[in-house]
Design a protein around this motif. Sequence first.
Motif, PDB file in Angstrom:
ATOM      1  N   LYS A 141      16.637  -2.397  -3.937  1.00 54.13           N
ATOM      2  CA  LYS A 141      15.662  -2.069  -2.899  1.00 54.13           C
ATOM      3  C   LYS A 141      15.410  -0.565  -2.943  1.00 54.13           C
ATOM      4  O   LYS A 141      16.353   0.226  -2.965  1.00 54.13           O
ATOM      5  N   GLN A 163      12.389  -4.899  -4.093  1.00 53.05           N
ATOM      6  CA  GLN A 163      11.568  -4.571  -2.929  1.00 53.05           C
ATOM      7  C   GLN A 163      11.334  -3.067  -2.914  1.00 53.05           C
ATOM      8  O   GLN A 163      12.260  -2.292  -3.160  1.00 53.05           O
ATOM      9  N   VAL A 165       9.499   0.031  -0.511  1.00 56.23           N
ATOM     10  CA  VAL A 165       8.848   0.464   0.721  1.00 56.23           C
ATOM     11  C   VAL A 165       8.249   1.849   0.477  1.00 56.23           C
ATOM     12  O   VAL A 165       8.941   2.756   0.007  1.00 56.23           O
ATOM     13  N   GLN A 178      -2.091   1.900  -1.617  1.00 54.05           N
ATOM     14  CA  GLN A 178      -2.473   0.494  -1.607  1.00 54.05           C
ATOM     15  C   GLN A 178      -3.420   0.170  -2.759  1.00 54.05           C
ATOM     16  O   GLN A 178      -3.290  -0.875  -3.415  1.00 54.05           O
ATOM     17  N   GLU A 187       2.777  -6.517  -6.267  1.00 53.80           N
ATOM     18  CA  GLU A 187       2.607  -7.237  -5.004  1.00 53.80           C
ATOM     19  C   GLU A 187       3.790  -7.079  -4.066  1.00 53.80           C
ATOM     20  O   GLU A 187       3.764  -7.574  -2.940  1.00 53.80           O
ATOM     21  N   LYS A 188       4.850  -6.392  -4.512  1.00 53.29           N
ATOM     22  CA  LYS A 188       6.088  -6.347  -3.727  1.00 53.29           C
ATOM     23  C   LYS A 188       6.193  -5.103  -2.846  1.00 53.29           C
ATOM     24  O   LYS A 188       7.254  -4.836  -2.298  1.00 53.29           O
ATOM     25  N   GLY A 189       5.118  -4.341  -2.685  1.00 59.95           N
ATOM     26  CA  GLY A 189       5.190  -3.102  -1.926  1.00 59.95           C
ATOM     27  C   GLY A 189       4.868  -3.276  -0.451  1.00 59.95           C
ATOM     28  O   GLY A 189       3.929  -3.976  -0.083  1.00 59.95           O
ATOM     29  N   GLN A 190       5.648  -2.627   0.403  1.00 63.00           N
ATOM     30  CA  GLN A 190       5.363  -2.527   1.836  1.00 63.00           C
ATOM     31  C   GLN A 190       4.953  -1.085   2.110  1.00 63.00           C
ATOM     32  O   GLN A 190       5.735  -0.162   1.870  1.00 63.00           O
ATOM     33  N   LEU A 192       3.665   1.913   4.658  1.00 64.06           N
ATOM     34  CA  LEU A 192       3.721   2.271   6.079  1.00 64.06           C
ATOM     35  C   LEU A 192       3.202   3.678   6.309  1.00 64.06           C
ATOM     36  O   LEU A 192       3.557   4.614   5.570  1.00 64.06           O
ATOM     37  N   PRO A 200      12.289   1.031   7.697  1.00 61.85           N
ATOM     38  CA  PRO A 200      12.829  -0.247   8.191  1.00 61.85           C
ATOM     39  C   PRO A 200      14.347  -0.179   8.388  1.00 61.85           C
ATOM     40  O   PRO A 200      15.039   0.601   7.727  1.00 61.85           O
TER      41      PRO A 200
END
Length: 280
Positions: A141, A163, A165, A178, A187-190, A192, A200
Amino acid sequence: MVDCISYRIETSPESFDLLLAVLSELGADAFQEHEDALEAFLEGEDLLQKQTAIESYLIEHKLVFYKIEHQRKDWNAEWESNFTPYTIETKLIVRAPFHPGDPNYTEELIIFPKMAFGTGHHETTSMILSYIVDQDFSNKKVLDFGCGTGILGILTAKHHADQVVFIDNDPLCIDNTQENLRLNFVEKGQVLLGSADLIPKMEFDLIIANITRNILLDTLPILSQHLKQNGQIILSGFLHQDLDDMNHQIHAVGLNYKSHMQKGEWICIIAEKPMPHQKI
């Protein structure tokens, strides 16, 4: 309507690193290097505040500069026209969508710069890319804190991170990250918008923070809390003269210094969070 301002500062290339570091702290959003000048670009709702801070610094230090007003379409066009692909040996090419692909490189990243920091060209980014490109992040992660274009976190995703972030406090960087995720089919990016308080409630195997010295010093206590035991943190965005201060803060928050890289005057530190029985 003026969307952005740039300051073209007459100085020698030997002074670029120090001046870039100072102007970044004062709010400059991006830079372009010329043969005998450094150009700093500013934008955003706090444009006037940034102008005041930077002009005061330039006048105080008796630097010759020219202020240029830009429309966004002109700024982006100028930036794109000066963006050339960045390469690491034959391992990696970082190119824009308007550059052709090159089969001579093992892998590629497609980055649409749009003025967000992180194309690979700057020393701080290139050092971290050189490290990531040789790693496998399977089942890991990752947090890309101060992500800019998202280039660093995207490369970890392409190297099998489980994962990723991405966090930045600039809406332009969030939009750019983005878009770059889509360009690289990640496709696995968050993603913020915000600062350290938006991290998180989880622990990461790897944290990347390629930001400015003062923000690193301020946020390192929080970042270290989100690092797994035996996890690594990569810190960059500061000069060689700041190495002692950074190492002191690394030790103060309970991390172990492992190694550092240097390119020009810029430094990149790799540190680890020790297991409870390990000595700091």
